[in-house]
Scaffold this motif. Structure first.
Motif, PDB file in Angstrom:
ATOM      1  N   SER A   1       0.823  -1.059   0.067  1.00 24.71           N
ATOM      2  CA  SER A   1      -0.212   0.248  -0.630  1.00 24.71           C
ATOM      3  C   SER A   1       0.871   1.144  -0.091  1.00 24.71           C
ATOM      4  CB  SER A   1      -0.984   0.428   1.457  1.00 24.71           C
ATOM      5  OG  SER A   1      -0.323   0.389   2.513  1.00 24.71           O
ATOM      6  N   GLN A   2       1.990   1.025   0.270  1.00 23.37           N
ATOM      7  CA  GLN A   2       2.908   2.166   0.535  1.00 23.37           C
ATOM      8  C   GLN A   2       3.397   2.529  -0.778  1.00 23.37           C
ATOM      9  OE1 GLN A   2       3.794   4.504   3.670  1.00 23.37           O
ATOM     10  NE2 GLN A   2       2.376   3.161   3.929  1.00 23.37           N
ATOM     11  N   VAL A   3       4.029   1.717  -2.319  1.00 17.47           N
ATOM     12  CA  VAL A   3       4.098   2.617  -3.401  1.00 17.47           C
ATOM     13  C   VAL A   3       2.894   2.740  -4.109  1.00 17.47           C
ATOM     14  CG1 VAL A   3       5.269   0.959  -5.249  1.00 17.47           C
ATOM     15  CG2 VAL A   3       5.643   0.137  -2.803  1.00 17.47           C
ATOM     16  N   SER A   4       3.110   3.763  -5.068  1.00 20.10           N
ATOM     17  CA  SER A   4       2.515   4.400  -5.831  1.00 20.10           C
ATOM     18  C   SER A   4       1.671   3.833  -6.976  1.00 20.10           C
ATOM     19  CB  SER A   4       3.598   5.125  -6.815  1.00 20.10           C
ATOM     20  OG  SER A   4       4.731   4.667  -7.266  1.00 20.10           O
ATOM     21  N   ALA A   5       0.642   3.920  -7.459  1.00 14.89           N
ATOM     22  CA  ALA A   5      -0.005   3.099  -8.997  1.00 14.89           C
ATOM     23  C   ALA A   5       0.797   2.653 -10.078  1.00 14.89           C
ATOM     24  CB  ALA A   5      -1.276   4.025  -8.819  1.00 14.89           C
ATOM     25  N   PRO A   6       1.705   4.140  -9.773  1.00 16.29           N
ATOM     26  CA  PRO A   6       2.669   3.132 -11.606  1.00 16.29           C
ATOM     27  C   PRO A   6       3.111   2.054 -10.965  1.00 16.29           C
ATOM     28  CG  PRO A   6       2.106   5.672 -11.281  1.00 16.29           C
ATOM     29  CD  PRO A   6       1.918   5.191  -9.442  1.00 16.29           C
ATOM     30  N   ILE A   7       3.448   2.419  -9.893  1.00 14.58           N
ATOM     31  CA  ILE A   7       5.250   1.452  -9.568  1.00 14.58           C
ATOM     32  C   ILE A   7       3.694  -0.327  -9.759  1.00 14.58           C
ATOM     33  CG2 ILE A   7       6.554  -0.170  -7.944  1.00 14.58           C
ATOM     34  CD1 ILE A   7       7.201   3.179  -7.326  1.00 14.58           C
ATOM     35  N   LEU A   8       2.502   0.042  -9.110  1.00 16.20           N
ATOM     36  CA  LEU A   8       1.849  -1.353  -8.905  1.00 16.20           C
ATOM     37  C   LEU A   8       1.242  -1.647 -10.421  1.00 16.20           C
ATOM     38  CD1 LEU A   8      -0.206  -0.067  -5.631  1.00 16.20           C
ATOM     39  CD2 LEU A   8       1.559  -1.938  -5.562  1.00 16.20           C
ATOM     40  N   SER A   9       1.537  -0.985 -10.961  1.00 13.19           N
ATOM     41  CA  SER A   9       0.470  -0.698 -11.953  1.00 13.19           C
ATOM     42  C   SER A   9       2.016  -1.999 -13.486  1.00 13.19           C
ATOM     43  CB  SER A   9       0.122   0.194 -13.182  1.00 13.19           C
ATOM     44  OG  SER A   9      -0.312  -0.603 -14.437  1.00 13.19           O
ATOM     45  N   LEU A  10       3.009  -1.962 -12.742  1.00 12.55           N
ATOM     46  CA  LEU A  10       3.924  -1.787 -13.831  1.00 12.55           C
ATOM     47  C   LEU A  10       4.328  -3.135 -13.465  1.00 12.55           C
ATOM     48  CD1 LEU A  10       6.698   1.177 -13.811  1.00 12.55           C
ATOM     49  CD2 LEU A  10       5.620  -0.307 -15.603  1.00 12.55           C
ATOM     50  N   ILE A  11       4.106  -3.549 -11.956  1.00 13.74           N
ATOM     51  CA  ILE A  11       4.035  -4.494 -11.489  1.00 13.74           C
ATOM     52  C   ILE A  11       3.326  -5.096 -11.500  1.00 13.74           C
ATOM     53  CG2 ILE A  11       4.806  -6.194  -8.626  1.00 13.74           C
ATOM     54  CD1 ILE A  11       5.575  -3.668  -7.484  1.00 13.74           C
ATOM     55  N   GLU A  12       2.020  -5.534 -11.883  1.00 14.27           N
ATOM     56  CA  GLU A  12       1.096  -6.482 -12.423  1.00 14.27           C
ATOM     57  C   GLU A  12       1.175  -6.794 -13.122  1.00 14.27           C
ATOM     58  OE1 GLU A  12      -2.361  -3.736 -10.844  1.00 14.27           O
ATOM     59  OE2 GLU A  12      -2.095  -4.617  -8.853  1.00 14.27           O
ATOM     60  N   LYS A  13       1.512  -5.923 -14.375  1.00 11.76           N
ATOM     61  CA  LYS A  13       1.472  -5.597 -16.323  1.00 11.76           C
ATOM     62  C   LYS A  13       3.204  -6.875 -16.484  1.00 11.76           C
ATOM     63  CE  LYS A  13       0.152  -1.787 -17.720  1.00 11.76           C
ATOM     64  NZ  LYS A  13       0.619  -0.261 -18.507  1.00 11.76           N
ATOM     65  N   ILE A  14       4.263  -6.910 -15.544  1.00 10.63           N
ATOM     66  CA  ILE A  14       5.072  -7.553 -15.687  1.00 10.63           C
ATOM     67  C   ILE A  14       4.369  -9.256 -15.000  1.00 10.63           C
ATOM     68  CG2 ILE A  14       7.640  -8.504 -14.578  1.00 10.63           C
ATOM     69  CD1 ILE A  14       8.064  -5.254 -14.540  1.00 10.63           C
ATOM     70  N   GLN A  15       3.861  -9.345 -14.360  1.00  8.21           N
ATOM     71  CA  GLN A  15       3.635 -11.198 -13.437  1.00  8.21           C
ATOM     72  C   GLN A  15       2.751 -11.291 -14.468  1.00  8.21           C
ATOM     73  OE1 GLN A  15       2.273  -9.688 -10.236  1.00  8.21           O
ATOM     74  NE2 GLN A  15       4.261  -9.927  -8.602  1.00  8.21           N
ATOM     75  N   ALA A  16       1.941 -10.454 -15.385  1.00  7.68           N
ATOM     76  CA  ALA A  16       1.093 -10.874 -15.783  1.00  7.68           C
ATOM     77  C   ALA A  16       1.663 -11.622 -17.561  1.00  7.68           C
ATOM     78  CB  ALA A  16      -0.113 -10.117 -16.888  1.00  7.68           C
ATOM     79  N   ALA A  17       2.558 -10.975 -18.352  1.00 11.77           N
ATOM     80  CA  ALA A  17       3.400 -10.504 -19.198  1.00 11.77           C
ATOM     81  C   ALA A  17       4.020 -12.009 -19.103  1.00 11.77           C
ATOM     82  CB  ALA A  17       4.500  -9.699 -19.131  1.00 11.77           C
ATOM     83  N   ASP A  18       5.301 -12.364 -17.479  1.00 10.89           N
ATOM     84  CA  ASP A  18       5.432 -13.455 -16.858  1.00 10.89           C
ATOM     85  C   ASP A  18       5.110 -14.516 -17.069  1.00 10.89           C
ATOM     86  OD1 ASP A  18       8.043 -14.990 -16.225  1.00 10.89           O
ATOM     87  OD2 ASP A  18       6.989 -14.322 -14.209  1.00 10.89           O
ATOM     88  N   ASN A  19       2.984 -14.361 -16.598  1.00  7.82           N
ATOM     89  CA  ASN A  19       2.295 -15.731 -16.190  1.00  7.82           C
ATOM     90  C   ASN A  19       2.797 -16.213 -18.056  1.00  7.82           C
ATOM     91  OD1 ASN A  19       2.335 -16.226 -13.628  1.00  7.82           O
ATOM     92  ND2 ASN A  19       0.353 -14.617 -13.745  1.00  7.82           N
ATOM     93  N   ALA A  20       1.988 -15.271 -19.102  1.00  3.80           N
ATOM     94  CA  ALA A  20       1.354 -15.587 -20.057  1.00  3.80           C
ATOM     95  C   ALA A  20       2.753 -15.858 -20.959  1.00  3.80           C
ATOM     96  CB  ALA A  20       1.580 -14.071 -21.265  1.00  3.80           C
ATOM     97  N   ARG A  21       3.541 -15.916 -20.302  1.00  2.00           N
ATOM     98  CA  ARG A  21       5.443 -16.009 -21.103  1.00  2.00           C
ATOM     99  C   ARG A  21       4.951 -17.277 -20.976  1.00  2.00           C
ATOM    100  NH1 ARG A  21      10.568 -17.243 -20.428  1.00  2.00           N
ATOM    101  NH2 ARG A  21      11.891 -17.436 -21.592  1.00  2.00           N
ATOM    102  N   THR A  22       5.655 -17.504 -19.229  1.00  7.47           N
ATOM    103  CA  THR A  22       5.482 -19.141 -19.209  1.00  7.47           C
ATOM    104  C   THR A  22       4.398 -19.811 -19.772  1.00  7.47           C
ATOM    105  OG1 THR A  22       6.172 -18.406 -16.881  1.00  7.47           O
ATOM    106  CG2 THR A  22       4.933 -20.595 -16.845  1.00  7.47           C
ATOM    107  N   SER A  23       3.532 -19.596 -20.637  1.00  8.02           N
ATOM    108  CA  SER A  23       2.301 -20.593 -20.503  1.00  8.02           C
ATOM    109  C   SER A  23       2.548 -20.895 -21.989  1.00  8.02           C
ATOM    110  CB  SER A  23       0.904 -19.940 -20.676  1.00  8.02           C
ATOM    111  OG  SER A  23       0.889 -19.238 -20.964  1.00  8.02           O
ATOM    112  N   MET A  24       3.192 -19.981 -22.712  1.00  4.37           N
ATOM    113  CA  MET A  24       3.640 -19.846 -23.978  1.00  4.37           C
ATOM    114  C   MET A  24       4.485 -20.959 -24.502  1.00  4.37           C
ATOM    115  SD  MET A  24       3.481 -16.397 -25.599  1.00  4.37           S
ATOM    116  CE  MET A  24       2.333 -14.936 -25.804  1.00  4.37           C
TER     117      MET A  24
END
Length: 177
Positions: free
Chosen positions: A68-91
């Motif tokens: 909760s102490q981290v800014s929204a843009p950083i959280l958004s980037l973390i979520e995008k990276i995690q989504a991309a990593d999950n997509a890559r893993t499934s590919m």
């Protein structure tokens, strides 16, 4: 002359009840310290996040919900990276590392990670700058708090001088009458 001195002092200084002035200054100082502590906590979270990122390649270990102490843009980037990593893993299950889709997702992750690092470092610089500004304001408030007794003493002396001179003047007016 003493009335003029008292008036000059009052016009050049913000004159309120010294006790009230002390209470106001103390409350302001407390608010500033609270803000500084919040900035320190945010800075600590960002430093820990940056250290984690530097030491681990896997970004799935970052729990975005608990940050909760981290800014929204950083959280958004973390979520995008995690989504991309999950997509890559499934590919990777269906394709090789050299498949164009896997390469595209990998490149996207590299860009997102670089952007995340820059955003975190920029946030850290901003927090440190805000902290330095708050430190200056806190120092000014401490100085103002220390000046209250001196101002109170000077005001008291001027008021007493004025009061004595006023009584003498009234006495002389009565004698004359």
């Amino acid at each position: 002359n003493s009335a003029t001195n008292l008036e000059n002092f009052k016009s050049s200084h913000i004159v309120i009840d010294p006790k009230e002035k002390g209470i106001i200054a103390t409350q302001k100082l407390s608010e500033l310290q609270t803000q500084r502590n919040e900035i320190e906590m945010q800075e600590s979270v960002l430093v820990n996040l940056l250290n984690y990122i530097n030491s681990n390649k896997d970004s799935n270990g970052i729990d975005a919900g608990s940050m909760s102490q981290v800014s929204a843009p950083i959280l958004s980037l973390i979520e995008k990276i995690q989504a991309a990593d999950n997509a890559r893993t499934s590919m990777v299950i269906d394709y090789t590392e050299n498949h164009p889709s896997v390469i595209k997702v990998t490149e996207q992750m590299v860009k997102l990670k670089a952007n995340r690092r820059e955003t975190i470092e920029s946030s850290l610089r901003g927090l440190r700058q805000r902290q330095a500004t708050l430190d200056q304001i806190i120092a000014q408030q401490n100085t103002a708090l220390e000046e209250i007794p001196a101002q109170e003493k000077q005001l008291s002396q001027l008021s007493n001088s004025f009061s004595v001179n006023q009584k003498v003047y009234e006495y002389l007016l009565q004698k004359r009458a």
